[in-house]
Design an enzyme around this catalytic site. Structure first.
Site, PDB file in Angstrom:
ATOM      1  N   CYS A 298       0.847  -1.184   0.000  1.00  0.00           N
ATOM      2  CA  CYS A 298       0.000   0.000   0.000  1.00  0.00           C
ATOM      3  C   CYS A 298       0.884   1.236   0.000  1.00  0.00           C
ATOM      4  O   CYS A 298       1.875   1.301   0.743  1.00  0.00           O
ATOM      5  CB  CYS A 298      -0.893  -0.015   1.241  1.00  0.00           C
ATOM      6  SG  CYS A 298      -2.024   1.370   1.367  1.00  0.00           S
TER       7      CYS A 298
ATOM      8  N   HIS B 196      -9.194  -3.565  -2.138  1.00  0.00           N
ATOM      9  CA  HIS B 196      -8.201  -2.834  -1.342  1.00  0.00           C
ATOM     10  C   HIS B 196      -8.539  -1.343  -1.319  1.00  0.00           C
ATOM     11  O   HIS B 196      -8.578  -0.724  -0.248  1.00  0.00           O
ATOM     12  CB  HIS B 196      -6.809  -3.081  -1.930  1.00  0.00           C
ATOM     13  CG  HIS B 196      -5.704  -2.349  -1.252  1.00  0.00           C
ATOM     14  ND1 HIS B 196      -4.742  -2.994  -0.507  1.00  0.00           N
ATOM     15  CD2 HIS B 196      -5.396  -1.026  -1.202  1.00  0.00           C
ATOM     16  CE1 HIS B 196      -3.903  -2.089  -0.021  1.00  0.00           C
ATOM     17  NE2 HIS B 196      -4.272  -0.883  -0.441  1.00  0.00           N
ATOM     18  N   GLU B 197      -8.793  -0.769  -2.486  1.00  0.00           N
ATOM     19  CA  GLU B 197      -9.093   0.667  -2.559  1.00  0.00           C
ATOM     20  C   GLU B 197     -10.441   0.980  -1.913  1.00  0.00           C
ATOM     21  O   GLU B 197     -10.591   2.002  -1.231  1.00  0.00           O
ATOM     22  CB  GLU B 197      -9.048   1.161  -4.009  1.00  0.00           C
ATOM     23  CG  GLU B 197      -7.713   0.963  -4.710  1.00  0.00           C
ATOM     24  CD  GLU B 197      -6.507   1.460  -3.936  1.00  0.00           C
ATOM     25  OE1 GLU B 197      -6.628   2.406  -3.133  1.00  0.00           O
ATOM     26  OE2 GLU B 197      -5.417   0.894  -4.123  1.00  0.00           O
TER      27      GLU B 197
END
Length: 172
Positions: free
Chosen positions: A91, A133-134
């Protein structure tokens, strides 16, 4: 366009639920999306959520399969089926670290683009992982919060060295 500052783990903007985008066609949103795309490219990422650039709005960008940058505004994501897959994630807000994260293998998504037009579809593989994830960033969730095995979490360079040593041992 501009390179934006990326919020790092520990900053409060990463831990709150982002607000809906009122008008996806607003020129400020277009500018934000363009700046986020440039920032993602500059940082070598494959996805970036608005909270990561200190903007608590529900939108993210990612690199699509054809290499183009796609924006999804006010997204909704749901898993398709019960199958999950674990894979390594990093990330831009947690530089230098990686972890193995379980995610839904397939998802269904919907939202709008920067023209305000509805976008929807299904995704699997890397696209599904990046979108999940986003999307998590929009709800104040960082990938370590999804991890189930912290023995699979570490600094990228250490994990690479360990993998190389393990590979050398297999050749002997």
């Amino acid at each position: 366009m501009a390179i934006l500052k990326i919020a790092r783990m520990g900053h409060p903007v990463l831990l709150r639920r982002a607000d809906p985008v009122a008008d996806p066609t607003d020129p400020e949103i277009h500018r934000l999306v363009a700046d986020m795309a440039e920032t993602m490219e500059d940082a070598g990422g494959i996805g970036l959520a608005a909270p990561q650039v200190h903007v608590p709005l529900r939108l993210f960008v990612w690199r699509g399969g054809a290499g183009n940058v796609i924006a999804l505004i006010n997204p909704e994501i749901e898993k398709v089926g019960e199958e999950t897959e674990s894979a390594w994630e990093g990330c831009l807000s947690i530089p230098g670290l990686r972890g193995s994260v379980p995610r839904a293998a397939r998802i269904r998504f919907r939202g709008v683009d920067i023209a305000g037009k509805p976008v929807e579809g299904e995704a699997a593989g890397l696209a599904a992982r990046v979108m999940q994830h986003e999307y998590d960033h929009l709800d104040g969730i960082l990938y370590p919060m999804r991890m189930t095995d912290f023995s699979l979490f570490g600094f990228t360079d250490e994990l690479s060295r360990a993998a190389a040593r393990a590979g050398e041992g297999e050749k002997a």
